[in-house]
Design an enzyme around this catalytic site. Sequence first.
Site, PDB file in Angstrom:
ATOM      1  N   GLU A 104       0.785  -1.227   0.000  1.00 28.84           N
ATOM      2  CA  GLU A 104       0.000   0.000   0.000  1.00 28.84           C
ATOM      3  C   GLU A 104       0.825   1.289   0.000  1.00 28.84           C
ATOM      4  O   GLU A 104       0.596   2.192   0.792  1.00 28.84           O
ATOM      5  CB  GLU A 104      -0.960   0.014   1.208  1.00 28.84           C
ATOM      6  CG  GLU A 104      -1.949  -1.127   1.170  1.00 28.84           C
ATOM      7  CD  GLU A 104      -2.932  -1.100   2.331  1.00 28.84           C
ATOM      8  OE1 GLU A 104      -4.120  -1.300   2.064  1.00 28.84           O
ATOM      9  OE2 GLU A 104      -2.527  -0.912   3.490  1.00 28.84           O
TER      10      GLU A 104
HETATM   11  C1  ACM Z   1      -2.176  -5.216   4.117  1.00 28.75           C
HETATM   12  O1  ACM Z   1      -3.270  -5.622   4.538  1.00 28.75           O
HETATM   13  N1  ACM Z   1      -2.032  -3.969   3.713  1.00 28.75           N
HETATM   14  C2  ACM Z   1      -1.040  -6.098   4.057  1.00 28.75           C
END
Ligand code: ACM
Length: 683
Positions: free
Chosen positions: A317
């Site tokens: 992310e």
């Molecule tokens: C995640 O849930 N961003 C690894």
Amino acid sequence: MPMHRLLAALLLSMLVHPAFAQSPDHFLMPMPQQVASGDGELTIDPAFTISANASSDARLHSAAERFLENLTTQTGILLTPQALVTEKAVLSVTADSPGDTPQKLGEDESYTLTVSSSGAELKAPTTLGVLRGMETFLQLIKPGANGFVVPAVTIHDHPRFPWRGLLIDVSRHFIPIKVLKRNLDSMAAVKMNVFHWHLSEDQGFRVESKIFPKLQQMGSDGQFYTQQQITDLIAYAHDRGIRVVPEFDLPGHSTSWFVGYPQLSSGDGPYSIERKWGIFDPAMDPTKDSTYEFLDKFIGEMAKLFPDAYFHVGGDEVNGNQWNSNPRIQAFMKMHQLKDDHDLQAYFNTRLLTIVKKHGKHMEGWDEVLHPELPKDIIVQSWRGQKSLAAAARQGFKGILSSGYYIDLMQPASQHYVVDPLSGDGANLTAEEAGRVMGGEACMWSEFVSPENIDSRVWPRTAAIAERLWSSQDVKDIDSMYRRLATTSDWLGRRGATHQSSYRPMLERIIGADGVPALKTLADVLEPVKGYRRGQLRKFTSQTPLNRLVDATRPESDIAREFNAAVDRLMEGKAHPDDAASIRSWMEKWRNNNAALQPRLGGSFLITEVAPLSSDLAALAAVGLQSLDAKEKGSTLSADWLQQQKPVFDSAAQPKGELLIMVLPGISKLAGITPAVPQRSQE
Ligand code: ACM
């Protein structure tokens, strides 16, 4: 008889009934690879003794001592350390070798357990197998007609996957050592072998660094683990056959690093610890040599502190906003022909990998790190779907599955249970590719988790995931799983997990002790909203107290599941003899409960939001009772009347206080009224 009493009576009858002792699964979880039942049973009484051959192996010795403590906790039989003997014992334990320190991925965990009326033998190639077999023996202990017994049985067992993990995010909410130890005990009980310690996030940096002390001094609100505590926890885990894999999430999810060291970031700063949940812009600057010099020193320090061969660098992310708005970083990308953020992150990962390897570790990352340019000795943790795990395995990477095992999403155990690392996209892998799939990890992200309620979010559902990863692929009967999960849940509770014991005190805080029975009747059929819905319904920060009804209720209501299943049987003409009576008695209880609860719903800010849930449940139950009456009389309710009741269902389908009424589907089916917005579509 109300269903819970019925269930309890049924369970009790199984416990003392001879047929129970013959039950081929013996309520074991995870189910062993081979179980052959024998004749008779071994008595467990105060004369019980255990011998452990290689008592020169400190780990085996302490395992035997812990085994005796657990046996006492389970049975109430007062055993002392004197029950650990060197001569012939009731349970004789042999390990051929002590196993590796640190524990290795893929180390032999097999064992053979033989129990007859005259004694028991547990044999394993390593102490690790003994640890697994001891848990099986403890699970087999049941009250018999004249005392505690273990049924005669021969078990040959080994895990299907070598990586069976639980991630605990200690960054969004800090989780103290004693809570982690309690959860390690439960992990060991269900034969899990990797604790993935998610140690840094935007919201907190949780490890003491002696080289860069501003990391914990400025990035943790004073909530971090000292190096001594970490070393102690790793030893505790090793004693239980559990590896500890640290994760430092890079280059995103890293705001807390920048509070003390803003020069690491791709923006200007200054930074403060993030208080909200979500994905944030701050990211490490991948273009500066000084970033890698810092990481080299830091990872060098952490590689010594954490002995496991694997080192998780996160990688998930990264939104790229700081990279895209920084002209210097954009110029760097042009110069190095990095066409997008993914390429820039791969560049970062390549340099990071060199550092991780230099310090003797294998690198692990979330599936965003997948890039064809990367060397194949990294391990990929798939969270965005089974596709990425299969893709990684095809490209030659080792991988583990976490997609489908996110226990923070409040899904039922059955939903996790059907997810198999080698199903879906994984089912089409060649044998060689499938061999790269190492297992999986349940993930306990902690946005809505506190030390008080974490056990109830992890257990018992994680035991179903533990079984998926340990047992044979064809062990997949959902009814059998739930039957065994119920006894396993009680077993874990008796051994110290607080998933059951924390419930009542949390309800008491909300309503006071004398209100608990009525509140519990309601709470027992509620569940928190699913998926990521909770964060959309209300504003939360890391400082929002987690003391409301939604924080106390279980992720999965057993009563609702049983009720809905009984209604299904009734409507399909397959009702069990007591189904109709149970359904009626439950709905009467829910209808009447509102009158008991409403007078107590004033005053406390914690209880106000409960009122509409209680009246919704009562209204639903009233409609359900009329529908059941009509069904039993063979009459039909008028279309007009049904139409008038529809708003009750529409209202009950809406989450309130971030909670769902989980008996809605059953009552809805009984009445033939479908709410406008189905409850489950609101995820
Ligand atoms: C995640 O849930 N961003 C690894």
